[in-house]
Scaffold this motif. Structure first.
Motif, PDB file in Angstrom:
ATOM      1  N   VAL A  38      46.519 -54.124  32.434  1.00  0.00           N
ATOM      2  CA  VAL A  38      46.924 -54.446  31.069  1.00  0.00           C
ATOM      3  C   VAL A  38      45.858 -53.916  30.127  1.00  0.00           C
ATOM      4  O   VAL A  38      44.666 -54.054  30.389  1.00  0.00           O
ATOM      5  N   THR A  39      46.260 -53.295  29.046  1.00  0.00           N
ATOM      6  CA  THR A  39      45.300 -52.777  28.077  1.00  0.00           C
ATOM      7  C   THR A  39      45.498 -53.497  26.750  1.00  0.00           C
ATOM      8  O   THR A  39      46.612 -53.564  26.232  1.00  0.00           O
ATOM      9  N   ILE A  40      44.407 -54.063  26.228  1.00  0.00           N
ATOM     10  CA  ILE A  40      44.482 -54.746  24.937  1.00  0.00           C
ATOM     11  C   ILE A  40      43.431 -54.165  23.994  1.00  0.00           C
ATOM     12  O   ILE A  40      42.538 -53.430  24.415  1.00  0.00           O
ATOM     13  N   THR A  41      43.542 -54.498  22.727  1.00  0.00           N
ATOM     14  CA  THR A  41      42.592 -53.997  21.743  1.00  0.00           C
ATOM     15  C   THR A  41      42.197 -55.144  20.815  1.00  0.00           C
ATOM     16  O   THR A  41      43.027 -55.988  20.495  1.00  0.00           O
ATOM     17  N   PRO A  42      40.913 -55.227  20.431  1.00  0.00           N
ATOM     18  CA  PRO A  42      40.522 -56.333  19.546  1.00  0.00           C
ATOM     19  C   PRO A  42      41.011 -56.104  18.119  1.00  0.00           C
ATOM     20  O   PRO A  42      41.142 -54.959  17.682  1.00  0.00           O
ATOM     21  N   THR A  43      41.279 -57.198  17.400  1.00  0.00           N
ATOM     22  CA  THR A  43      41.666 -57.073  15.995  1.00  0.00           C
ATOM     23  C   THR A  43      40.426 -56.752  15.161  1.00  0.00           C
ATOM     24  O   THR A  43      40.402 -55.815  14.392  1.00  0.00           O
ATOM     25  N   THR A  73      39.996 -53.177  27.835  1.00  0.00           N
ATOM     26  CA  THR A  73      39.943 -53.156  26.374  1.00  0.00           C
ATOM     27  C   THR A  73      39.877 -51.711  25.894  1.00  0.00           C
ATOM     28  O   THR A  73      39.116 -50.931  26.455  1.00  0.00           O
ATOM     29  N   VAL A  74      40.640 -51.375  24.894  1.00  0.00           N
ATOM     30  CA  VAL A  74      40.424 -50.083  24.238  1.00  0.00           C
ATOM     31  C   VAL A  74      40.103 -50.337  22.770  1.00  0.00           C
ATOM     32  O   VAL A  74      40.594 -51.282  22.164  1.00  0.00           O
ATOM     33  N   LEU A  75      39.242 -49.496  22.230  1.00  0.00           N
ATOM     34  CA  LEU A  75      38.851 -49.639  20.826  1.00  0.00           C
ATOM     35  C   LEU A  75      39.556 -48.605  19.961  1.00  0.00           C
ATOM     36  O   LEU A  75      39.649 -48.747  18.752  1.00  0.00           O
ATOM     37  N   HIS A  76      40.014 -47.543  20.596  1.00  0.00           N
ATOM     38  CA  HIS A  76      40.560 -46.421  19.843  1.00  0.00           C
ATOM     39  C   HIS A  76      42.007 -46.189  20.206  1.00  0.00           C
ATOM     40  O   HIS A  76      42.328 -46.177  21.379  1.00  0.00           O
TER      41      HIS A  76
ATOM     42  N   LEU B  28      32.912 -53.975  26.437  1.00  0.00           N
ATOM     43  CA  LEU B  28      33.502 -52.635  26.453  1.00  0.00           C
ATOM     44  C   LEU B  28      34.378 -52.383  27.671  1.00  0.00           C
ATOM     45  O   LEU B  28      34.655 -51.233  28.000  1.00  0.00           O
ATOM     46  N   THR B  29      34.863 -53.450  28.314  1.00  0.00           N
ATOM     47  CA  THR B  29      35.703 -53.271  29.496  1.00  0.00           C
ATOM     48  C   THR B  29      36.816 -52.263  29.245  1.00  0.00           C
ATOM     49  O   THR B  29      37.592 -52.417  28.316  1.00  0.00           O
TER      50      THR B  29
END
Lengths: 162, 298
Positions: A38-43, A73-76, B28-29
């Motif tokens: 599962v890939t999520i991203t922070p608000t 987690t992805v940031l971009h 940064l996982t």
């Protein structure tokens, strides 16, 4: 139920009227040979709920029989309030939280300085009046501002455009 | 219940509550973490520390206002801004730790480094209140300068060849933009308020202005990484930041402070680990629990 379906139904820990899918933080669910990624991203960079989300996703998927779960987690590209689904906007409004407006892609170049409080009209989610004022740009969580309706006199929260 | 903390842990739960740090160290996982080719790992780690420490130290300063701001809404605002900065610091310190590759993590970098190892600019650390070091006006003045400078820096950093720096910068830009707006609007309000509020913002700006020159001094690590397309040369930010600050000052009817800059010590300042007297006190408070009770949880 498919892993995607399970993940889509997990609720946001801070706005439990929305699912993570409604909020747009659920980026992807892949299921390969029984392993779920599962890939999520922070608000926001400092969103303290990210670890809760990770735990809730793992728990729900485990309960549904998926034992090998990896939450990444992805940031971009960075999350924006435009990623909240139409369904999500409606649920927020039904719940008494003014939804954010769509902001569209940002123009290039230096970000213009804003010396005035936001002037846009925000409808009161209770009575629909547009005569509302901002009480505080920072609310109970990083993503919310606090407003008051001048007609029904009720205070309400608003998701800030980001 | 004999112990107030018992109620916080569910019966039979294995869950531990952290006494310091975050309880999770994987900010940064899953993020692409390949170091771009030809980039010196020590330089990249040092650069991430610089930008991470700026955010960590100012987050600590802003958090000091919680429950002591002039109004409740401002308690919430400053704490929210501190939280954004703390989030930025977490990603950058996590990146610094993994690139450095000696087995430290973000918590160790935050809680167990000594003053000389901190790489933040001195503007972030100086005491601008709520104690005797300053007041709300001084804190707003610093926030205006700091967020204008960091926003210009982060906007350029979104083009970094380092995938973590570019992604962290893209997130940070949106946050810094409303931090800057918040500070700018307060400068206008204080300058246009009463004679006394104007006096306070003028004094606050004068105090923090003495640390502005340092923001544009290029450290060798910054120069090397700017050349490699990974970092930003801070000297290139001056025109844009000056323009923003002048716009705010003009709108507020204030003059740009003319003050003597606080000198570097034998050419060394914050980026070299040389700090002001305030830094030791700040770290004592920030690190106290972690150092006196290593690994504490409840």
């Amino acid at each position: 139920m498919s892993a995607r379906r399970v993940a889509e139904q997990v609720l946001d820990p801070e706005l439990p009227v929305l699912t993570l899918a409604d909020l747009g933080v659920l980026r992807d669910v892949q299921e390969v040979d029984g392993k779920v990624t599962v890939t999520i991203t922070p608000t926001y960079s400092g969103c303290p709920a990210l670890d809760e989300m990770r735990a809730d996703l793992k728990e729900s998927l485990t309960e549904a029989g998926y034992t090998d779960v990896d939450v990444r987690t992805v940031l971009h590209p960075a999350w924006t309030t435009d990623w909240i689904s139409e369904d999500g906007l409606r649920k927020l409004s039904d719940h008494g939280i003014a939804p954010p407006q769509r902001i569209g892609p940002r123009t290039v170049g230096p970000i213009p300085l804003n010396l005035e409080p936001p002037t846009r009209r925000v409808a009161c989610p209770r009575c629909g009046s547009h005569r509302t004022t901002e009480l505080s740009r920072f609310g109970s969580t990083a993503c919310k501002a606090l407003r008051r309706c001048e007609d029904c006199r009720e205070p309400f929260e608003q998701i800030k455009e980001l | 219940m004999d112990n107030a903390y018992d109620g916080l842990v569910e019966d039979g739960s294995e869950e531990r509550h952290w006494a310091f740090g975050t309880g999770f160290t994987e900010a940064l996982t899953g993020v692409d973490r390949a170091v771009p080719p030809l980039v010196d790992h020590d330089d990249l780690a040092a650069y991430c520390l610089m930008l991470g420490d700026d955010a960590l130290v100012l987050a600590q300063r802003l958090a000091e206002w919680c429950s002591r701001a002039p109004e409740l809404e401002e308690d919430v605002a400053l704490a929210n801004i501190a939280l954004d900065l703390l989030g930025q610091a977490r990603m950058l310190l996590t990146r610094a730790a993994e690139v450095e590759g000696v087995g430290r993590d973000e918590d160790e970098l935050a809680y167990l480094r000594d003053e000389r190892e901190f790489r933040n600019v001195r503007l972030a650390e100086i005491d601008c209140g709520p104690g005797p070091g300053g007041d709300f006006g001084t804190t707003i003045a610093r926030l205006l300068v700091f967020s204008s400078w960091r926003l210009a820096l982060f906007q350029r950093l979104t083009g970094s060849l380092d995938p973590v720096l570019s992604a962290a910068a893209a997130k940070g830009v949106k946050e810094l933009a409303y931090h800057r707006d918040h500070a700018a609007q307060w400068v206008l309000r204080l300058a246009g308020g009463t004679e006394y509020s104007r006096e306070r913002i003028v004094a606050g700006l004068a105090l923090v202005w003495a640390y502005t020159e340092e923001l544009y001094v290029t450290h060798p690590v910054e120069a090397a990484l700017a050349d490699a397309g990974v970092g930003v040369d801070p000297a290139a930010l001056r025109a844009e930041v000056d323009d923003v600050l002048d716009t705010v000052l003009r709108a507020a009817g204030l003059d740009r402070p003319e003050v003597r800059q606080v000198a570097a010590l034998a050419g060394q300042a914050g980026r070299d680990g040389v700090h002001t007297e305030a830094m030791g006190y700040l770290l004592a408070e920030l690190q106290h629990v972690a150092r006196s009770m290593p690994g504490a949880h409840w």
